[in-house]
Scaffold this active site. Structure first.
Site, PDB file in Angstrom:
ATOM      1  N   LYS A  65       0.856  -1.191   0.000  1.00 37.69           N
ATOM      2  CA  LYS A  65       0.000   0.000   0.000  1.00 37.69           C
ATOM      3  C   LYS A  65       0.887   1.235   0.000  1.00 37.69           C
ATOM      4  CE  LYS A  65      -4.227  -1.648   2.123  1.00 37.69           C
ATOM      5  NZ  LYS A  65      -3.916  -3.055   1.837  1.00 37.69           N
ATOM      6  N   ASP A 107      -1.472  -2.247  -4.087  1.00 39.37           N
ATOM      7  CA  ASP A 107      -2.882  -2.231  -3.676  1.00 39.37           C
ATOM      8  C   ASP A 107      -3.485  -0.879  -4.022  1.00 39.37           C
ATOM      9  OD1 ASP A 107      -2.768  -4.755  -2.584  1.00 39.37           O
ATOM     10  OD2 ASP A 107      -2.713  -4.093  -0.497  1.00 39.37           O
ATOM     11  N   MET A 108      -4.802  -0.858  -4.230  1.00 38.39           N
ATOM     12  CA  MET A 108      -5.469   0.422  -4.479  1.00 38.39           C
ATOM     13  C   MET A 108      -6.269   0.804  -3.236  1.00 38.39           C
ATOM     14  SD  MET A 108      -5.608   2.826  -6.640  1.00 38.39           S
ATOM     15  CE  MET A 108      -5.295   2.377  -8.342  1.00 38.39           C
ATOM     16  N   GLN A 136     -10.567  -0.970  -9.192  1.00 40.11           N
ATOM     17  CA  GLN A 136     -11.761  -1.258  -8.378  1.00 40.11           C
ATOM     18  C   GLN A 136     -13.027  -1.042  -9.214  1.00 40.11           C
ATOM     19  OE1 GLN A 136     -10.250   1.861  -6.061  1.00 40.11           O
ATOM     20  NE2 GLN A 136      -9.936   0.645  -4.206  1.00 40.11           N
ATOM     21  N   ARG A 166      -4.967  -6.529 -11.229  1.00 41.75           N
ATOM     22  CA  ARG A 166      -5.927  -7.163 -10.318  1.00 41.75           C
ATOM     23  C   ARG A 166      -7.238  -6.378 -10.374  1.00 41.75           C
ATOM     24  NH1 ARG A 166      -4.382  -6.412  -4.290  1.00 41.75           N
ATOM     25  NH2 ARG A 166      -2.810  -7.995  -4.749  1.00 41.75           N
ATOM     26  N   LYS A 204     -13.761  -5.579  -6.482  1.00 36.12           N
ATOM     27  CA  LYS A 204     -14.952  -4.716  -6.438  1.00 36.12           C
ATOM     28  C   LYS A 204     -14.608  -3.365  -5.818  1.00 36.12           C
ATOM     29  CE  LYS A 204     -18.510  -8.294  -6.262  1.00 36.12           C
ATOM     30  NZ  LYS A 204     -19.689  -8.842  -5.558  1.00 36.12           N
ATOM     31  N   GLY A 205     -13.765  -3.354  -4.784  1.00 35.06           N
ATOM     32  CA  GLY A 205     -13.436  -2.106  -4.078  1.00 35.06           C
ATOM     33  C   GLY A 205     -13.954  -2.164  -2.658  1.00 35.06           C
ATOM     34  N   ALA A 206     -13.127  -1.742  -1.692  1.00 40.15           N
ATOM     35  CA  ALA A 206     -13.425  -1.995  -0.282  1.00 40.15           C
ATOM     36  C   ALA A 206     -13.639  -0.740   0.556  1.00 40.15           C
ATOM     37  CB  ALA A 206     -12.294  -2.820   0.317  1.00 40.15           C
ATOM     38  N   THR A 258     -11.895 -11.910  -6.469  1.00 37.17           N
ATOM     39  CA  THR A 258     -13.274 -11.911  -5.985  1.00 37.17           C
ATOM     40  C   THR A 258     -13.603 -13.259  -5.356  1.00 37.17           C
ATOM     41  OG1 THR A 258     -15.603 -11.575  -6.602  1.00 37.17           O
ATOM     42  CG2 THR A 258     -14.210 -12.664  -8.244  1.00 37.17           C
TER      43      THR A 258
HETATM   44  C1  LIG Z   1      -6.818 -10.783  -3.547  1.00 34.75           C
HETATM   45  C2  LIG Z   1      -7.627  -9.580  -3.211  1.00 34.75           C
HETATM   46  C3  LIG Z   1      -7.020  -8.344  -3.193  1.00 34.75           C
HETATM   47  C4  LIG Z   1      -7.763  -7.191  -2.926  1.00 34.75           C
HETATM   48  N1  LIG Z   1      -7.166  -5.968  -3.007  1.00 34.75           N
HETATM   49  C5  LIG Z   1      -7.925  -4.860  -2.863  1.00 34.75           C
HETATM   50  C6  LIG Z   1      -7.379  -3.559  -3.081  1.00 34.75           C
HETATM   51  O1  LIG Z   1      -6.197  -3.388  -3.381  1.00 34.75           O
HETATM   52  N2  LIG Z   1      -8.202  -2.489  -2.929  1.00 34.75           N
HETATM   53  C7  LIG Z   1      -9.531  -2.632  -2.594  1.00 34.75           C
HETATM   54  O2  LIG Z   1     -10.249  -1.623  -2.497  1.00 34.75           O
HETATM   55  N3  LIG Z   1     -10.056  -3.849  -2.356  1.00 34.75           N
HETATM   56  C8  LIG Z   1      -9.300  -4.946  -2.486  1.00 34.75           C
HETATM   57  N4  LIG Z   1      -9.861  -6.185  -2.278  1.00 34.75           N
HETATM   58  C9  LIG Z   1     -11.209  -6.284  -1.656  1.00 34.75           C
HETATM   59  C10 LIG Z   1     -12.311  -6.241  -2.682  1.00 34.75           C
HETATM   60  O3  LIG Z   1     -12.391  -4.948  -3.233  1.00 34.75           O
HETATM   61  C11 LIG Z   1     -13.663  -6.602  -2.060  1.00 34.75           C
HETATM   62  O4  LIG Z   1     -13.970  -5.696  -1.047  1.00 34.75           O
HETATM   63  C12 LIG Z   1     -13.716  -8.013  -1.500  1.00 34.75           C
HETATM   64  O5  LIG Z   1     -13.026  -8.921  -2.302  1.00 34.75           O
HETATM   65  C13 LIG Z   1     -15.173  -8.494  -1.399  1.00 34.75           C
HETATM   66  O6  LIG Z   1     -15.768  -8.496  -2.671  1.00 34.75           O
HETATM   67  P1  LIG Z   1     -16.128  -9.840  -3.468  1.00 34.75           P
HETATM   68  O7  LIG Z   1     -15.744  -9.625  -4.881  1.00 34.75           O
HETATM   69  O8  LIG Z   1     -15.521 -10.998  -2.809  1.00 34.75           O
HETATM   70  O9  LIG Z   1     -17.717  -9.882  -3.473  1.00 34.75           O
HETATM   71  P2  LIG Z   1     -18.795  -9.813  -2.318  1.00 34.75           P
HETATM   72  O10 LIG Z   1     -20.086  -9.536  -2.999  1.00 34.75           O
HETATM   73  O11 LIG Z   1     -18.382  -8.908  -1.225  1.00 34.75           O
HETATM   74  O12 LIG Z   1     -18.807 -11.288  -1.756  1.00 34.75           O
HETATM   75  C14 LIG Z   1     -19.222 -12.402  -2.507  1.00 34.75           C
HETATM   76  C15 LIG Z   1     -19.250 -13.613  -1.599  1.00 34.75           C
HETATM   77  O13 LIG Z   1     -17.932 -13.893  -1.145  1.00 34.75           O
HETATM   78  C16 LIG Z   1     -17.927 -14.241   0.220  1.00 34.75           C
HETATM   79  N5  LIG Z   1     -17.236 -13.177   0.986  1.00 34.75           N
HETATM   80  C17 LIG Z   1     -16.854 -11.966   0.523  1.00 34.75           C
HETATM   81  N6  LIG Z   1     -16.232 -11.229   1.463  1.00 34.75           N
HETATM   82  C18 LIG Z   1     -16.240 -11.987   2.561  1.00 34.75           C
HETATM   83  C19 LIG Z   1     -15.744 -11.785   3.877  1.00 34.75           C
HETATM   84  N7  LIG Z   1     -15.130 -10.649   4.237  1.00 34.75           N
HETATM   85  N8  LIG Z   1     -15.916 -12.788   4.765  1.00 34.75           N
HETATM   86  C20 LIG Z   1     -16.521 -13.943   4.412  1.00 34.75           C
HETATM   87  N9  LIG Z   1     -17.013 -14.184   3.175  1.00 34.75           N
HETATM   88  C21 LIG Z   1     -16.875 -13.242   2.272  1.00 34.75           C
HETATM   89  C22 LIG Z   1     -19.362 -14.382   0.606  1.00 34.75           C
HETATM   90  O14 LIG Z   1     -19.750 -15.708   0.334  1.00 34.75           O
HETATM   91  C23 LIG Z   1     -20.059 -13.422  -0.325  1.00 34.75           C
HETATM   92  O15 LIG Z   1     -21.402 -13.733  -0.532  1.00 34.75           O
HETATM   93  C24 LIG Z   1      -9.145  -7.330  -2.598  1.00 34.75           C
HETATM   94  C25 LIG Z   1      -9.751  -8.568  -2.640  1.00 34.75           C
HETATM   95  C26 LIG Z   1      -9.027  -9.686  -2.953  1.00 34.75           C
HETATM   96  C27 LIG Z   1      -9.734 -11.004  -3.015  1.00 34.75           C
END
Ligand SMILES: Cc1cc2nc3c(=O)[nH]c(=O)nc-3n(C[C@H](O)[C@H](O)[C@H](O)COP(=O)(O)OP(=O)(O)OC[C@H]3O[C@@H](n4cnc5c(N)ncnc54)[C@H](O)[C@@H]3O)c2cc1C
Length: 306
Positions: free
Chosen positions: A98, A132-133, A161, A182, A185-187, A224
């Site tokens: 980061k 990372d973003m 994101q 990568r 979705k965005g966190a 994801t």
């Molecule tokens: C390898 C990796 C790197 C990432 N890097 C970044 C980054 O640099 N910047 C950034 O903004 N975001 C980052 N993220 C986070 C990302 O943006 C999402 O917030 C996160 O991945 C949740 O989105 P999702 O696509 O899994 O879908 P969601 O709709 O959130 O989840 C889909 C399904 O996955 C499971 N799930 C998801 N999250 C969780 C959890 N926390 N606990 C338990 N089960 C869960 C559940 O079954 C859920 O129904 C990263 C994610 C991954 C996997």
């Protein structure tokens, strides 16, 4: 609504103190974080690699406010890369960084210099770095730094994101040969002016971006846990004839491990994002915000400690 409250709490030092000192917190943290030290990170990496997974390691910490902290973070990454290489864990393991942990918020030049030193160490260790973003106020600065780093270290990975309205266009810019991107979705909590708010809109954007990356010339990294998006990724991999050396899935440590194993079993490359360190608060709160059902996990841990 709950997501916004949890993300607001992720920036509150009062809530942080409360959570960090709660007796049940350790169990919750352990689910998502490898441990506090470099040795914990190495142990967990070894285990994941033995299971056929690739790994990207994140030394937890963000929004650094002093040059000393930023330098300490850089040095931890240099140490980690040396140890990974000595243990024969590269190139299966790379690192995620980061820029805000390297000084981006107060000195972009310092953050660039620190990131550059980490890229050079990764290169010497035979592996790569992904930037990372973070929240949207840093997107331009991070993409500028990425472009500068890629001049000498072309394998440096970007993160885009899908919730940001600009991302489709960024995907087009970055879908060139050798470009590791990568897609997540965005966190973070973002305003409507820059980001889609409805989950359905974010998912649709993810699919549009995934199509651009998978049909382009770069190396897509589909980050994801969403079953529907993973199925679409598998479908596009078949359609665009992308084998396990031409794209990868990525998931977070502790989330859907059975699905990670299933994809490895089906011949895909899967990279687990493995955080370690003591500064886990912001990371943990973002994981809770993604899935408020995880609060129940907190609750169960609390009950079992009573
Ligand atoms: C390898 C990796 C790197 C990432 N890097 C970044 C980054 O640099 N910047 C950034 O903004 N975001 C980052 N993220 C986070 C990302 O943006 C999402 O917030 C996160 O991945 C949740 O989105 P999702 O696509 O899994 O879908 P969601 O709709 O959130 O989840 C889909 C399904 O996955 C499971 N799930 C998801 N999250 C969780 C959890 N926390 N606990 C338990 N089960 C869960 C559940 O079954 C859920 O129904 C990263 C994610 C991954 C996997």
């Amino acid at each position: 609504m709950l997501r916004s409250v949890i993300l607001a709490a992720s920036r509150s030092s009062q809530v942080e103190r409360l959570v960090a000192t709660a007796p049940f917190t350790r169990d919750v943290v352990r689910r998502f974080v490898a441990g506090a030290g470099t040795d914990d990170a190495l142990r967990a990496t070894r285990e994941l690699v033995a299971e056929g997974l690739a790994v990207t390691l994140d030394n937890l910490g963000e929004d650094t406010v002093t040059a000393e902290q930023a330098t300490a973070t850089r040095d931890e990454y240099l140490k980690l890369l040396g140890l990974l290489s000595a243990a024969g864990l590269t190139p299966a393991a790379e690192v995620s960084v980061k820029l805000s942990a390297l000084g981006q918020r107060f000195d972009e030049r310092l953050a660039y210099d620190n990131a550059r030193a980490i890229c050079a160490a990764a290169d010497a260790a035979g592996t790569t770095v992904t930037l990372d973003m973070e929240d949207h106020t840093t997107t331009d600065s991070t993409l500028d730094t990425l472009a500068r780093l890629r001049k000498d270290f072309p394998a440096t990975g970007a993160v885009l994101q899908a919730y940001l309205r600009r991302t489709e266009s960024d995907c087009r810019e970055l879908a060139y040969a050798g470009s590791r991107v990568r897609l997540c979705k965005g966190a973070y909590r973002e305003p409507e002016s820059v980001a889609y708010q409805a989950a359905r809109e974010v998912d649709k954007s993810y699919v549009r971006c995934l199509n651009i990356l998978m049909s382009g010339d770069g190396f897509p990294m589909l980050a994801t846990h969403d079953p529907r998006l993973i199925a679409i990724g598998e479908d596009r991999a078949r359609w665009f004839d992308r084998g396990p050396d031409r794209f990868e899935f990525q998931m977070l440590y502790g989330i859907r491990p059975e699905e990670q194993a299933r994809l490895v079993g089906d011949g895909y490359t899967v990279r687990t994002y493995l955080p370690y360190g003591t500064d886990w608060y912001g990371y943990l709160m973002r994981r809770l915000a993604e899935r408020p059902a995880n609060l129940a996990f907190f609750g169960r841990a609390l009950m079992s400690r009573k």
